[in-house]
Design a protein around this motif. Structure first.
Motif, PDB file in Angstrom:
ATOM      1  N   PHE A  82      30.900  82.003  57.615  1.00  0.00           N
ATOM      2  CA  PHE A  82      29.834  81.022  57.402  1.00  0.00           C
ATOM      3  C   PHE A  82      29.130  81.261  56.065  1.00  0.00           C
ATOM      4  O   PHE A  82      28.891  82.387  55.671  1.00  0.00           O
ATOM      5  CB  PHE A  82      28.817  81.069  58.548  1.00  0.00           C
TER       6      PHE A  82
ATOM      7  N   PHE B 157      30.252  81.068  53.309  1.00  0.00           N
ATOM      8  CA  PHE B 157      31.176  81.649  52.337  1.00  0.00           C
ATOM      9  C   PHE B 157      32.092  80.523  51.875  1.00  0.00           C
ATOM     10  O   PHE B 157      32.890  79.995  52.633  1.00  0.00           O
ATOM     11  CB  PHE B 157      31.964  82.767  53.043  1.00  0.00           C
ATOM     12  N   GLU B 158      31.940  80.132  50.613  1.00  0.00           N
ATOM     13  CA  GLU B 158      32.573  78.894  50.163  1.00  0.00           C
ATOM     14  C   GLU B 158      34.104  78.936  50.143  1.00  0.00           C
ATOM     15  O   GLU B 158      34.749  77.891  50.006  1.00  0.00           O
ATOM     16  CB  GLU B 158      32.043  78.515  48.781  1.00  0.00           C
ATOM     17  N   HIS B 159      34.670  80.125  50.255  1.00  0.00           N
ATOM     18  CA  HIS B 159      36.128  80.217  50.257  1.00  0.00           C
ATOM     19  C   HIS B 159      36.718  79.817  51.606  1.00  0.00           C
ATOM     20  O   HIS B 159      37.923  79.626  51.722  1.00  0.00           O
ATOM     21  CB  HIS B 159      36.569  81.651  49.912  1.00  0.00           C
ATOM     22  N   HIS B 160      35.865  79.734  52.583  1.00  0.00           N
ATOM     23  CA  HIS B 160      36.331  79.575  53.948  1.00  0.00           C
ATOM     24  C   HIS B 160      35.906  78.226  54.517  1.00  0.00           C
ATOM     25  O   HIS B 160      34.735  77.843  54.412  1.00  0.00           O
ATOM     26  CB  HIS B 160      35.731  80.704  54.791  1.00  0.00           C
ATOM     27  N   SER B 161      36.828  77.502  55.116  1.00  0.00           N
ATOM     28  CA  SER B 161      36.478  76.269  55.823  1.00  0.00           C
ATOM     29  C   SER B 161      35.378  76.592  56.835  1.00  0.00           C
ATOM     30  O   SER B 161      35.497  77.563  57.594  1.00  0.00           O
ATOM     31  CB  SER B 161      37.691  75.725  56.582  1.00  0.00           C
ATOM     32  N   GLN B 162      34.349  75.800  56.857  1.00  0.00           N
ATOM     33  CA  GLN B 162      33.185  76.085  57.701  1.00  0.00           C
ATOM     34  C   GLN B 162      33.358  75.487  59.109  1.00  0.00           C
ATOM     35  O   GLN B 162      33.407  74.261  59.254  1.00  0.00           O
ATOM     36  CB  GLN B 162      31.925  75.491  57.062  1.00  0.00           C
TER      37      GLN B 162
ATOM     38  N   SER C 154      34.787  67.315  54.762  1.00  0.00           N
ATOM     39  CA  SER C 154      36.170  67.765  54.592  1.00  0.00           C
ATOM     40  C   SER C 154      36.313  69.282  54.509  1.00  0.00           C
ATOM     41  O   SER C 154      37.391  69.821  54.731  1.00  0.00           O
ATOM     42  CB  SER C 154      36.796  67.120  53.354  1.00  0.00           C
ATOM     43  N   TYR C 155      35.233  69.982  54.205  1.00  0.00           N
ATOM     44  CA  TYR C 155      35.319  71.444  54.082  1.00  0.00           C
ATOM     45  C   TYR C 155      35.078  72.145  55.419  1.00  0.00           C
ATOM     46  O   TYR C 155      34.981  73.373  55.473  1.00  0.00           O
ATOM     47  CB  TYR C 155      34.326  71.953  53.028  1.00  0.00           C
TER      48      TYR C 155
ATOM     49  N   CYS D  15      39.789  68.200  57.213  1.00  0.00           N
ATOM     50  CA  CYS D  15      39.413  69.485  57.820  1.00  0.00           C
ATOM     51  C   CYS D  15      40.637  70.327  58.181  1.00  0.00           C
ATOM     52  O   CYS D  15      41.741  69.828  58.321  1.00  0.00           O
ATOM     53  CB  CYS D  15      38.612  69.244  59.101  1.00  0.00           C
ATOM     54  N   LYS D  16      40.379  71.599  58.354  1.00  0.00           N
ATOM     55  CA  LYS D  16      41.379  72.536  58.863  1.00  0.00           C
ATOM     56  C   LYS D  16      41.234  72.613  60.373  1.00  0.00           C
ATOM     57  O   LYS D  16      40.119  72.656  60.889  1.00  0.00           O
ATOM     58  CB  LYS D  16      41.149  73.908  58.260  1.00  0.00           C
TER      59      LYS D  16
END
Lengths: 346, 346, 346, 346
Positions: free
Chosen positions: C129, C131-136, C79-80, C105-106
């Motif tokens: 990549f 970076f947990e703040h950003h959708s991967q 989901s991330y 997902c985004k």
């Protein structure tokens, strides 16, 4: 306005913060540190936790117990999985469906007498494997100490973890009150979780004198590969993490956690002993941690609540719950018993 | 070990807690109160917020800005809706897909030069209504002050809210740095949100000197009917709520919030003025709140970061971000400029 | 009542079922077979598909194109993650947010001129990549043939798949009209998908003369380990699977699919040629498959729609879409052109 | 290859399509119609359904029973709600967690002897209202006829719907085998659903001789305001809807549905009577619709399955399930009994 503050036995989260915790927060309040956990306070807290739980683990701080439970289970499930737990489990009755919403999983509740589930009971849900119509069992979640104030023995836990692993199932432990269980069992953190085969632990110190001190601990580090993303996506990543971190350090250093939970448990024992003498009251669960469940005459409940905070557990049975905490005093108990007896006389 | 603490301009959340906030937390740390917000501290904080934002509103405290944004939008959307926002919006790039995961909605990003979106741009996404194949636009989310340090004027906001309401759309404002915008516009909280037609506000004081002080404010109370359930299911309900609540009271009483954000904004102005003199540096955005965006020579970035925390915003363009906060000092700026100039000389 | 049936160019799904498909359904309608795909018809269909796409693949039938797209992407994302696609992609504008809802997902849309995305454009989203703040970023989704009637060349696809795999990204192909692309490129199914490095394919035959014939094909079988559960949980598992399966067999045997799509493409060419002569009409996209996009005088649109089904693509630009299908006749085109010219004269 | 086709009693979905249904599909296969349900066949089917269920209703076709159940419940719940159902309900044990995944709701299962739940049992879950920690009960879901071949009487249903409405709860009926229940009760569709107070119905004809004929019917039209979006987002909107629609018309016209279910029920009665004579076999549930549940000697099960499809229901108890369908013949039963008796003799 706030002069005569009412005290009580409603929940261990009605207590405040331990002064040492506040001191630690204050001490950390200097200068700039990187947000979101990339700071020395967080590093130190994780080191301290590792001293207690073992070195080869992964630790993540989150905001609250529900966050710890839900994200911990999310990390080890897919949406088509199911999670086996006691019907009384916090994840089943006190999280407003957060586990289902965030994980997509089905919860498979087991009715219990005392909040503890056994391998025999778990087996009831162990079917439908490889059958796509059926949610696939993946996690057994147990609460230690339980929502009913009871404590799994080390043997009971190991029976569950062994059964689970033999069946390719993982074990999650909701340890919002793990400290109380450790005291109760005269064990230590590592033995009751890591060594006992638990895979994921929700470790809470909020109820032990913290402000908001909850962590997810993975004893199998492979399980936490993605966790940082789930924590963020689950809205559980704190920006000013240091203030959360120092609470762990303060409570886990110098055995403060031990002092606090030992005290809470002892207060529960005293309260239990005092009410045991009262014939109109029946204690319904073993008092093994810091909670007492008792059936009391219906007519005195609201009068008693006027003076002391506590919750009705089962309206029909007139069963109530009394929780003790690190700041419960013998005077609290004295007054409570006095009031209780006085109401019963009427 | 922590002697020489590095300071910097990485983020306003790298700053600590304002001493008054800590004092308020300490003062609230006495006796028992009911958990989860049913306490006098929470009541007092909500009253204080109402003094600033208007009486006929609903206020809920949550753990962090992502929680405020996601739950605020969840309250006013169904999963088949879409949310229009700037491409640079925190909800779009800094929340790891939390909005999509929890609301199920589609985000419709708008590329912008300065972090602000206009009605003209919004219209691009205003189609497909009543057409079941298309996510139905329901929310416009704007950030005030923006992620690029710019500020929507009152007129700009009212153009958006008016357009939204004419089209049966609601407006969410991400106010993680609302204080800085209020200072920038010489306005007040109520005028820039409630009176300007905003429907739901994420109101943050964490970046203003709080520890974890975030709230969702509904200006239309009908929108918050279910919110308490979403907050709990969204894992954002704090047990020891009082410590969160008193941060709001401390910061909103005696204009502490105003002092803090005025200071941060002023520091940003000073820093901007100081770098404006340096020919090798180009400021890329209007400095309207507490952030400065600048293109600086690539070769000095890592050297400068050795002494001061800050983030690269756009690697390709060699653009960096400097944030000021309530605890930024003129000495910080002096040293920073000194170091900057020294590195540029080499 | 249904005598004078209106025909048109609205969509290739407005056409009926090819008679051979109906015959196959009828032939399968005998006796009992196990439900949910454990039957000889399904086995035969999968064998047939493997003859076209390669032996070492996994094939699952689902109900519709949205189901194929969403479940195919779900199988390879968490989901991330985020999914990169053309702004015009079906998954982005025609599935009512189903991808976001089911995968969490985004979607990262890329504006395009012609429905095709390139590696250069994709790079815009390749950051954040680890970076947990950003959708991967995890999936690049391309549509072949595209929603704008254009076709990726083999080289274009391989550039994307190579880039993707170098960056630990997977490639999903929405092949609702893959047959038309295969015809257009004078290639075959295997070369344009499996050999070209595509990881997951939504393979649709509904628009090729099927009734409801959609499949998810995994070229890397490790990716489909959990798929059967996602298909069930995604409400896409048919009980009487045999009737779905035989459609694939009927269309893929004896080159019926080829005949059908060749015809549809040819009709599109003829229609395009015929309108190319009309000065008031501008064709806006290359006609490479079975769709024609054209700007036509606004005033004739509704009059033309009285006689023929078709959709306005872009109201503002007065751009319309005409789709041809296996059952489009030259008479349909003759009549259409006649009517078109007659309306233009007025 | 398919010469000696095995028949059996595995499920009513192992049967084929009724020839009239196939004829209707064939007849609809002419010319172009608008996709996604905006066609005369769909209109006609909805009219036909209204003749049976009442005029003031909303009808939506979906792909399968799971889709009907999940989307029907989604339409009337928020994610913080809970859904009360029998432990044996299809939504609880046969949909791989699709209800939890798509609605976010918690399912509250009730253990039953016969697949039917009563108001008394439902009350167990009726607590925690207005308490944000607890999923809020919103839907009672009952299956008619049940997964155990039993049938709710009209009175039993009305007790549930009345209780539900008094408590602001809605009633969903899973009517995958509603036809069999209607026959069993000598009632009609409207009386057993609309008039009995049911709010949302999953109405299935797939098991009655359809190919994929499932509908969600709302008896309170206010509840379906958003449904078209949920159907699309839930991946349940068919493009070539006409072929789904005509199945309803074919089965509901000229009492074909009645003939089919009457036959299936009669076959179940005959089969039950025939096995009732066999001392080694114990029928475990009332045979009220088209299913028979029986305990049979463990040692003959696999041998019997070699000749006839059927499922083991409860391995431990050696309980099996036999379903009859519209195409079950007396010869099937004769042969089955013969084989059964022959195996028992050995």
């Amino acid at each position: 306005m706030l002069k005569a503050i009412k005290r009580g036995f409603a929940s261990d989260n009605n207590a405040g913060i331990h002064p040492e915790v506040l001191k630690a927060i204050s001490k950390a309040n200097t200068g700039h540190v990187i947000g979101y956990g990339d700071d020395v306070y967080t590093e130190e807290a994780i080191c301290t936790i590792k001293e207690h739980f073992g070195q080869d683990i992964d630790v993540y701080f989150v905001f609250n117990g529900t966050g710890a439970n839900v994200l911990g289970m999310k990390a080890v499930t897919e949406s088509y999985n199911s999670i086996i737990c006691a019907e009384t489990a916090h994840i089943n009755v006190d999280e407003c469906g957060a586990p289902e919403k965030f994980t997509g999983c089905k919860l498979l509740p087991i009715p219990t007498e005392n909040g503890k589930i056994s391998v025999e009971q778990i087996k009831y849900h162990m079917h439908g494997f490889d059958f796509e119509h059926h949610s696939q069992p993946k996690v057994i979640s147990i609460t230690q100490s339980t929502e009913l104030g009871t404590v799994y023995t080390l043997t009971e836990i190991m029976e569950i973890t062994q059964f689970a692993h033999e069946n390719n199932i993982l074990v999650h432990m909701d340890g919002a009150r793990l400290c109380n269980a450790v005291v109760s069992l005269h064990t230590n953190f590592k033995e009751i979780s890591n060594d006992a085969g638990v895979d994921v632990l929700s470790f809470g110190l909020t109820k032990n004198g913290g402000m908001n001190a909850e962590a997810v601990i993975f004893f199998n580090k492979k399980l936490s590969d993605d966790f940082k993303y789930y924590r963020k996506q689950g809205m559980q990543l704190a920006s000013k993490m240091r203030y959360m971190a120092v609470q762990f350090t303060a409570l886990l250093r110098n055995e403060l956690w031990l002092k606090n939970s030992r005290h809470a448990n002892r207060m529960a024992q005293i309260l239990a002993e005092r009410v045991a003498d009262i014939p109109q009251i029946t204690i319904t669960q073993k008092v093994e941690a810091n909670g007492i469940f008792a059936i009391i005459p219906k007519e005195i409940i609201s009068r008693l609540q006027e003076r002391f905070f506590f919750y009705i557990w089962n309206e029909e049975r007139s069963e109530v719950r009394w929780m003790t905490s690190f700041d419960t005093t013998e005077e609290d108990i004295d007054e409570f018993i006095k009031q209780l007896k006085s109401l019963l006389k009427k």
